[in-house]
Write an enzyme that holds these catalytic residues in place. Structure first.
Site, PDB file in Angstrom:
ATOM      1  N   TYR A  84      -2.704  -3.812 -10.746  1.00 52.61           N
ATOM      2  CA  TYR A  84      -2.298  -3.036  -9.411  1.00 52.61           C
ATOM      3  C   TYR A  84      -1.549  -4.196  -8.624  1.00 52.61           C
ATOM      4  O   TYR A  84      -0.813  -3.556  -7.544  1.00 52.61           O
ATOM      5  CB  TYR A  84      -3.962  -3.140  -8.888  1.00 52.61           C
ATOM      6  CG  TYR A  84      -3.930  -2.824  -7.526  1.00 52.61           C
ATOM      7  CD1 TYR A  84      -3.792  -1.496  -7.055  1.00 52.61           C
ATOM      8  CD2 TYR A  84      -4.369  -3.900  -6.359  1.00 52.61           C
ATOM      9  CE1 TYR A  84      -3.776  -0.848  -5.836  1.00 52.61           C
ATOM     10  CE2 TYR A  84      -4.562  -3.257  -5.293  1.00 52.61           C
ATOM     11  CZ  TYR A  84      -4.093  -1.840  -4.643  1.00 52.61           C
ATOM     12  OH  TYR A  84      -4.623  -1.525  -3.479  1.00 52.61           O
TER      13      TYR A  84
ATOM     14  N   VAL B  10       1.346  -3.724   4.073  1.00 58.40           N
ATOM     15  CA  VAL B  10       1.395  -4.663   4.609  1.00 58.40           C
ATOM     16  C   VAL B  10       2.610  -5.801   4.649  1.00 58.40           C
ATOM     17  O   VAL B  10       2.589  -6.840   5.281  1.00 58.40           O
ATOM     18  CB  VAL B  10       0.067  -5.445   4.423  1.00 58.40           C
ATOM     19  CG1 VAL B  10      -1.108  -4.847   4.879  1.00 58.40           C
ATOM     20  CG2 VAL B  10      -0.017  -5.946   2.834  1.00 58.40           C
TER      21      VAL B  10
ATOM     22  N   LYS C 268       0.487   3.142  -3.201  1.00 58.21           N
ATOM     23  CA  LYS C 268      -0.587   4.034  -3.151  1.00 58.21           C
ATOM     24  C   LYS C 268      -0.416   5.532  -3.440  1.00 58.21           C
ATOM     25  O   LYS C 268      -0.827   6.369  -4.210  1.00 58.21           O
ATOM     26  CB  LYS C 268      -1.604   3.851  -2.238  1.00 58.21           C
ATOM     27  CG  LYS C 268      -2.307   2.523  -2.435  1.00 58.21           C
ATOM     28  CD  LYS C 268      -3.251   2.102  -1.081  1.00 58.21           C
ATOM     29  CE  LYS C 268      -3.869   0.715  -1.002  1.00 58.21           C
ATOM     30  NZ  LYS C 268      -4.703   0.535   0.412  1.00 58.21           N
TER      31      LYS C 268
ATOM     32  N   TYR D  45      -3.878   3.735   7.641  1.00 53.25           N
ATOM     33  CA  TYR D  45      -5.240   3.030   7.712  1.00 53.25           C
ATOM     34  C   TYR D  45      -5.927   3.576   8.797  1.00 53.25           C
ATOM     35  O   TYR D  45      -6.116   4.750   8.841  1.00 53.25           O
ATOM     36  CB  TYR D  45      -4.874   1.637   8.132  1.00 53.25           C
ATOM     37  CG  TYR D  45      -4.090   0.701   6.999  1.00 53.25           C
ATOM     38  CD1 TYR D  45      -4.194   0.855   5.745  1.00 53.25           C
ATOM     39  CD2 TYR D  45      -2.957   0.086   7.481  1.00 53.25           C
ATOM     40  CE1 TYR D  45      -3.304  -0.123   4.526  1.00 53.25           C
ATOM     41  CE2 TYR D  45      -2.130  -0.829   6.603  1.00 53.25           C
ATOM     42  CZ  TYR D  45      -2.425  -0.611   5.044  1.00 53.25           C
ATOM     43  OH  TYR D  45      -1.596  -1.245   4.220  1.00 53.25           O
TER      44      TYR D  45
ATOM     45  N   SER E 232       0.704  -1.090  -0.132  1.00 53.44           N
ATOM     46  CA  SER E 232      -0.073   0.212   0.012  1.00 53.44           C
ATOM     47  C   SER E 232       0.758   1.305  -0.056  1.00 53.44           C
ATOM     48  O   SER E 232       0.187   2.344  -0.241  1.00 53.44           O
ATOM     49  CB  SER E 232      -1.115   0.117   1.210  1.00 53.44           C
ATOM     50  OG  SER E 232      -2.049  -0.920   0.841  1.00 53.44           O
TER      51      SER E 232
END
Length: 309
Positions: free
Chosen positions: A193, A263, A68, A245, A65
């Protein structure tokens, strides 16, 4: 200066490593489950060279992540903020990063922000290019520019492992396509992705990305603007409000550094006008953040007064 305190950093890493026993690696993605939960590393870059690193700095890891942040910056470069934010919102969420709940309840149905999985999928769908290879190539070139390391690529084993276990992300994609949130084929988007999330580097590379963001998008060596100022500021704002998060609010109070976790155990930090920070610690807490990495950042922020607030 923090860069003059190697003994302190070494001790902070040693103390934070004790928390790894309370975490768990992300074994729901089989390839990530192979990581050594005791690993912990940090690198800090001040624009003049990697000023400090300690721990298992030789280890490489996939961004997950953390990617992102980079896909958002590239999508904003490609499309502009107005178009991007017609498909993804700007608000934090208290829901888990992979939740579908808000997509079902909000009208119009669009992800709350680009740092949750639904939002990141919508953002990746907006990266310009003729297909997966072209789009991924552009993202990798962007990362090469940010780090100065042209050898960075994606980990095929991790990408395959994620692609084969990504049914929840597929569900998010199908729901968004039904409501006009993404275009094109779901499997093509999932291919891109999962490869994006599997881009692999070490803490030093990650700290250099953090520094460019901390330096308002400007490369420290060439003084060239890699990320326009307004985009760098958008990205850092999301890192503060949504980057950790559904622990982002507490993290902002305890640490006060724009940051994004993944993660795999990676954490990207950008201390405005001061430092880029790269952390790796694969043992995660219940919210998906590196448990020792969070403690490490909290201690660094307190010891060296790094909070932006």
């Amino acid at each position: 200066m923090i860069c003059d305190n190697f003994d302190d950093i070494y001790e902070i890493v040693s103390q934070a490593r004790k928390y790894t026993k309370d975490g768990k690696v992300a074994d729901y993605i089989p390839a990530l489950g192979e990581a050594d939960p005791n690993n912990l590393a940090v690198a800090m870059f001040d624009g003049n060279g990697t000023c400090l690193s300690a721990g298992n700095v030789e280890e490489t890891f996939t961004l997950q992540s953390v990617s992102k942040v980079l896909s958002l910056a590239l999508a904003l470069l490609d499309n502009g903020a107005e178009k991007v934010f017609t498909r993804v919102g700007m608000e934090p969420t208290g829901d888990p990063f992979n939740s579908i709940a808000k997509l079902e309840s909000l009208k119009p149905s669009k992800p709350l922000n680009p740092m949750i999985n639904a939002g990141a999928l919508a953002v990746t769908n907006m990266i310009a290019g003729a297909g997966t290879e072209d789009k991924l190539g552009r993202l990798l070139e962007f990362i090469h520019d940010l780090t100065g390391n042209t050898s960075i690529t994606y980990n095929e084993k991790v990408a395959t492992s994620e692609f084969e276990t990504a049914d929840l992300n597929r569900a998010l994609c199908y729901f968004m396509r039904q409501h006009g949130g993404i275009d094109g084929g779901v499997e093509e988007l999932m291919d891109l992705y999962t490869k994006q999330c599997a881009i692999e580097m070490d803490c030093e590379d990650l700290s250099k990305i953090g520094y460019v963001l901390a330096n308002e998008g400007v490369d420290p060596v060439s003084q060239r603007e890699i990320i326009p100022l307004h985009i760098a500021r958008i990205v850092k704002t999301f890192m503060v409000t949504c980057g950790m998060y559904n622990a982002s609010g507490e993290f902002a109070i305890r640490v006060g550094i724009p940051a994004k976790s993944g993660v795999s155990g990676g954490i990207l930090g950008a201390v405005p006008h001061k430092l880029g920070i790269g952390i790796y610690g694969p043992a995660l807490d219940e919210k998906g953040n590196s448990i020792a990495g969070m403690k490490l950042l909290e201690t660094l922020s307190s010891r060296f007064d790094l909070s932006m607030f």
